[in-house]
Design an enzyme around this catalytic site. Structure first.
Site, PDB file in Angstrom:
ATOM      1  N   MET A  78      36.411  -2.138  53.542  1.00  0.00           N
ATOM      2  CA  MET A  78      37.396  -3.209  53.459  1.00  0.00           C
ATOM      3  C   MET A  78      37.839  -3.462  52.013  1.00  0.00           C
ATOM      4  O   MET A  78      37.258  -2.946  51.070  1.00  0.00           O
ATOM      5  CB  MET A  78      36.819  -4.497  54.053  1.00  0.00           C
ATOM      6  CG  MET A  78      36.466  -4.398  55.531  1.00  0.00           C
ATOM      7  SD  MET A  78      35.716  -5.900  56.190  1.00  0.00           S
ATOM      8  CE  MET A  78      37.085  -7.055  56.082  1.00  0.00           C
ATOM      9  N   HIS A  79      38.891  -4.264  51.883  1.00  0.00           N
ATOM     10  CA  HIS A  79      39.337  -4.887  50.629  1.00  0.00           C
ATOM     11  C   HIS A  79      40.016  -3.954  49.631  1.00  0.00           C
ATOM     12  O   HIS A  79      40.625  -4.426  48.677  1.00  0.00           O
ATOM     13  CB  HIS A  79      38.169  -5.573  49.902  1.00  0.00           C
ATOM     14  CG  HIS A  79      37.303  -6.420  50.761  1.00  0.00           C
ATOM     15  ND1 HIS A  79      37.783  -7.490  51.477  1.00  0.00           N
ATOM     16  CD2 HIS A  79      35.963  -6.347  51.034  1.00  0.00           C
ATOM     17  CE1 HIS A  79      36.783  -8.049  52.149  1.00  0.00           C
ATOM     18  NE2 HIS A  79      35.678  -7.378  51.900  1.00  0.00           N
ATOM     19  N   ASP A 237      35.127  -2.120  58.433  1.00  0.00           N
ATOM     20  CA  ASP A 237      33.864  -1.475  58.808  1.00  0.00           C
ATOM     21  C   ASP A 237      32.860  -2.426  59.436  1.00  0.00           C
ATOM     22  O   ASP A 237      32.150  -2.060  60.379  1.00  0.00           O
ATOM     23  CB  ASP A 237      33.247  -0.739  57.615  1.00  0.00           C
ATOM     24  CG  ASP A 237      33.093  -1.616  56.377  1.00  0.00           C
ATOM     25  OD1 ASP A 237      33.425  -2.826  56.420  1.00  0.00           O
ATOM     26  OD2 ASP A 237      32.651  -1.086  55.343  1.00  0.00           O
TER      27      ASP A 237
END
Length: 491
Positions: A78-79, A237
């Site tokens: 992520m991110h 995830d």
């Protein structure tokens, strides 16, 4: 029929081929490097993700009747900030979730915009790993590159774009950008203005099990699969791992001991921790979840054993450790890359405390395992403080394969830990989302009830739990005592 689940991890991409019974028929994996151009920075080339998918797919499908493939789902780290120009070319290496360059931008968001305002707009405050601070950093430090940005994407969404030609993102992954109004499942116009981003620069939003498109004909030919294969929106995830462990009902919990560590609590209702120690995100099942994320978990053990002790024999290092559960006088703060939940301190660092002349190698290895467990307990304490009681949890991730670590964590948290029969959390969850997207299951909850089974359960030992309760209280004193020291070291 078959479905393919993809797990776009930090160090490797993993692929699973899943059949109608939910059995994993085959798997493949491809590693790629992390880039550290400056201390505290962490980047990757998106093209390497794509190359890993292509070559891994060829291995996965060797000898398989590809005409039976119905769908693909991707779960991913992520991110990360992936930027594309008007021709959909990658502008710069992706800035990853564990990158620490955005401390000034994070502080500005939390102090000038204000934590209360951010929480109202997005359900969360700013953390250095989130996407919005990365956008602000790029706008300030790379203005020429930023002026070329036509699309802002997350890592797994870049793979979905390469597969389908569609710029898409699911709500679970978008929740970690600090650009999404999580409660109302839409982009926050005020946050976009703060970051200097137009709505058109962001992908369209989907539920995780929605179909975003089919595989492009030229990509289908490259991969050796039919062009009619459907691609699900997928999930971040942790949400994908929650699906893959059956953590999809109200109050269910999953702990992941991967490179990072997470505590994931599913909820039918949107709720925010008043102190914002836990993230309030959308779930891949169409509902919500609270999540605590520590930046270094199993990676702490890998670092200490492989880089410091120069061994990869983890089992040998843990041999005989059970006799000393709760008796260790050495403590370890697992903040090797700073820390996110619940302390939100990018300056924090990994620290051993309590060393003496009789400290042994095994004491330090044990301290690393216990330190990660204590840090996960920190997140549990936040959940308990807002009335969320976790009675038991699923456990997944590479670190969860250690029987010793299982026992430590169960006794530190004083709850039973269930280990799923299928341990490929994010990839398996992504495949399950593809099964829902293609109509094989009506929804995520039905898929989880049908496919997820508990292989074994680890129960806390009452005496060990009591000893670890006292040890945790001592651990809890260390970070506050060192917080100013960490900040001074950075200065």
């Amino acid at each position: 029929m078959y479905w393919i689940g993809v797990d776009l991890g930090t160090s490797a991409l993993k692929l699973l081929l899943v059949d109608e019974a939910g059995a994993i028929e085959r798997s493949a994996s491809r590693e790629y490097p992390l880039l550290f151009p400056y201390p505290g920075w962490s980047e990757q080339e998106p093209e390497q993700w794509w190359n890993a998918l292509v070559t891994g797919m060829h291995e996965l499908l060797e000898g398989v009747d590809a005409s039976k493939i119905a769908g693909i789902g991707v779960g991913g780290q992520m991110h990360g900030l992936v930027t594309l120009d008007a021709s959909d070319n990658v502008i710069r290496p992706a800035i990853l979730w564990n990158d620490g360059r955005t401390d000034r931008e994070t502080e500005w968001l939390n102090t000038v915009i204000g934590k209360e305002r951010l929480s109202t707009l997005t359900g969360n405050i700013a953390f250095a790993g989130f996407t919005a601070p990365k956008i602000l950093w790029m706008r300030k430090n790379e203005p020429e590159l930023f002026s070329r940005v036509d699309k802002i994407m997350l890592p797994k969404d870049y793979l979905n774009y390469r597969l389908t030609g569609v710029h898409a993102c699911d709500y679970s992954d978008a929740s970690g950008m600090l650009l999404l109004d999580v409660e109302h499942r839409c982009w926050s116009r005020e946050m976009l203005e703060i970051c200097g981003v137009e709505t058109g620069q962001l992908p369209d939003l989907f539920e995780s099990s929605d179909v975003i498109g089919t595989v492009l004909p030229e990509v289908a030919a490259l991969l050796g699969i039919p062009a009619c294969v459907k691609v699900a929106a997928g999930a971040g995830d942790n949400a994908a791992a929650a699906v893959g462990t059956g953590t999809v009902t109200d109050g269910a919990c999953n702990i992941s001991l991967g490179t990072s560590g997470t505590i994931f609590i599913a909820s039918d209702r949107f709720g925010v921790d008043p102190n914002n120690g836990l993230h309030a995100f959308a779930h891949a099942n169409g509902a919500y979840h609270l999540m605590g994320c520590m930046l270094s978990a199993a990676s702490c053990n890998k670092w200490f054993c492989e880089d410091i002790l120069h061994t990869a024999d983890y089992a040998e290092e843990q041999e005989g450790m059970e006799e000393r559960f709760g008796k260790n006088r050495v403590f370890f703060l697992p903040y090797l890359m700073g820390e996110r939940s619940p302390i939100n301190d990018i300056d924090a660092r990994g620290t051993f405390v309590g060393l003496s002349m009789d400290t042994t190698r095994r004491d330090m290895v044990q301290a690393v395992l216990e330190g990660v467990a204590f840090a996960i307990r920190d997140c549990f304490e936040v959940a308990r403080s807002i009335g969320v009681s976790v009675e038991r949890s699923m456990l997944c991730g590479g670190g969860a394969q250690s029987r010793v670590w299982q026992k430590i964590l169960s006794s530190v948290l004083n709850i039973p830990l269930d280990l799923p029969k299928t341990v490929q959390g994010p990839g398996y969850g992504a495949a399950m989302l593809a099964m829902v997207a293609t109509g094989f299951y009506p929804d995520v909850q039905t898929a989880a009830r049908s496919l997820i089974r508990v292989e074994s359960t680890v129960y806390p030992d009452p005496d060990t739990a009591k000893a670890y309760e006292a040890a945790y209280r001592r651990f809890d004193l260390i970070y506050p005592a060192l917080k100013a020291f960490y900040k001074e070291c950075k200065a």
